[in-house]
Design a protein around this motif. Structure first.
Motif, short mmCIF file in Angstrom:
data_model
loop_
_atom_site.label_atom_id
_atom_site.label_comp_id
_atom_site.label_asym_id
_atom_site.label_seq_id
_atom_site.Cartn_x
_atom_site.Cartn_y
_atom_site.Cartn_z
N GLY A 103 0.63 -1.03 -0.13
CA GLY A 103 0.38 0.17 0.08
C GLY A 103 1.24 0.88 0.38
O GLY A 103 1.86 0.96 -0.20
N ARG A 104 0.05 2.41 -0.31
CA ARG A 104 0.53 3.51 0.10
C ARG A 104 1.26 4.19 1.20
O ARG A 104 1.06 3.58 1.98
CB ARG A 104 -0.01 4.39 -0.59
N VAL A 105 2.56 4.89 0.96
CA VAL A 105 3.31 5.20 2.40
C VAL A 105 3.54 6.05 2.00
O VAL A 105 4.07 7.22 1.43
CB VAL A 105 4.95 4.59 2.12
N ARG A 106 3.16 6.89 3.13
CA ARG A 106 3.34 8.73 3.69
C ARG A 106 3.80 9.56 4.36
O ARG A 106 3.45 8.35 5.52
CB ARG A 106 1.99 9.78 3.00
N GLY A 107 5.52 10.17 5.11
CA GLY A 107 5.57 10.64 5.32
C GLY A 107 7.16 11.75 5.34
O GLY A 107 7.13 11.46 4.10
N LEU A 108 6.92 11.93 6.18
CA LEU A 108 8.23 13.43 6.34
C LEU A 108 9.48 12.64 6.77
O LEU A 108 10.67 13.12 5.28
CB LEU A 108 7.74 14.53 7.99
N LYS A 109 9.60 11.43 7.20
CA LYS A 109 11.03 11.27 7.17
C LYS A 109 11.13 9.55 6.85
O LYS A 109 9.78 8.59 7.51
CB LYS A 109 12.00 10.92 7.99
N VAL A 110 10.99 8.80 5.47
CA VAL A 110 10.96 7.39 5.41
C VAL A 110 11.87 6.13 4.99
O VAL A 110 12.83 6.71 4.53
CB VAL A 110 9.90 7.42 3.99
N ARG A 111 12.40 5.77 5.66
CA ARG A 111 13.28 4.27 5.66
C ARG A 111 13.42 3.60 5.57
O ARG A 111 12.46 2.68 6.30
CB ARG A 111 14.17 5.10 6.85
N LEU A 112 13.46 2.08 4.52
CA LEU A 112 13.28 1.00 4.39
C LEU A 112 15.03 0.12 4.37
O LEU A 112 16.11 0.61 4.11
CB LEU A 112 13.05 0.90 3.02
N THR A 113 14.85 -0.72 5.61
CA THR A 113 15.85 -0.94 5.64
C THR A 113 15.57 -2.14 5.41
O THR A 113 15.17 -1.99 4.22
CB THR A 113 15.83 -1.86 7.28
N SER A 114 16.72 -3.17 5.25
CA SER A 114 17.55 -3.97 4.68
C SER A 114 16.83 -5.08 4.19
O SER A 114 16.34 -5.64 3.38
CB SER A 114 19.06 -4.74 4.51
N THR A 115 15.59 -5.25 5.50
CA THR A 115 14.45 -6.12 5.32
C THR A 115 13.55 -6.02 4.70
O THR A 115 12.41 -6.54 4.90
CB THR A 115 14.43 -6.80 6.46
N ALA A 116 13.44 -4.58 4.55
CA ALA A 116 12.05 -4.57 4.16
C ALA A 116 11.27 -4.35 2.77
O ALA A 116 12.43 -4.93 1.86
CB ALA A 116 12.35 -2.29 3.50
N ARG A 117 10.22 -4.95 2.62
CA ARG A 117 9.92 -5.40 1.00
C ARG A 117 8.47 -4.33 1.27
O ARG A 117 7.48 -4.53 1.93
CB ARG A 117 9.57 -6.58 0.98
#
Length: 162
Positions: A103-117
């Motif tokens: 789904g959609r992600v909305r944020g001021l600061k967004v961080r996808l770590t190495s395990t994110a999908r």
């Protein structure tokens, strides 16, 4: 030479042997309770790995999701744990994704770590994507991504919403 009474003596200096003095403050908070933290500063809510929530979540505080959420989430700080799956839009000031988001992600600061999908669009002010993260969607930078509503994005390819 060491005794329990000697350990308690340094607290009430010069008071002699009043062992019941420390007990009085323990009973007082039961009658005069005042919250330890201000009302605006509350600890993070944690949704454990064995929990499935069907519905929307909204808070001005922090949420850590380890389980499954089928619905939209609005929060101040949202942490998506490695074992978590979220199916819906997530909106927060700070978003850290360690697990799966569909789904959609909305944020001021967004961080996808190495395990994110992540499968969906990301609208952000600042973004960090670690090596190894899986991302499928589009990325759009906006000065205020939290003010965006569902209808403010470009129209869907299928022509819906016209």
């Amino acid at each position: 030479m060491f005794s329990k009474s000697r350990i308690n003596e340094p607290g009430p200096k010069g008071e002699g042997d009043k062992p019941k003095a420390p007990e009085a403050p323990m009973t007082k908070p039961a009658t005069d309770y005042t919250p330890a933290a201000p009302r605006g500063k509350v600890g993070a809510s944690i949704l454990s790995a064995d929990l499935t929530v069907v519905g929307n979540l909204k808070t001005s505080g922090d949420i850590q999701v380890e389980g499954t959420v089928e619905g939209d989430i609005r929060a101040h700080l949202l942490t998506v744990g490695e074992s978590a799956t979220i199916r819906g839009e997530i909106v927060a000031d700070d978003i850290v994704v360690n697990g799966r988001v569909i789904g959609r992600v909305r944020g001021l600061k967004v961080r996808l770590t190495s395990t994110a999908r992540v499968e969906g669009d990301i609208i952000h002010k600042t973004i960090a994507i670690e090596s190894g993260a899986h991302f499928e969607g589009s990325v759009q930078r906006q000065e205020d991504p939290l003010a965006t509503s569902r209808g403010a994005l470009p129209p869907p390819v299928s022509g819906e919403g016209v």
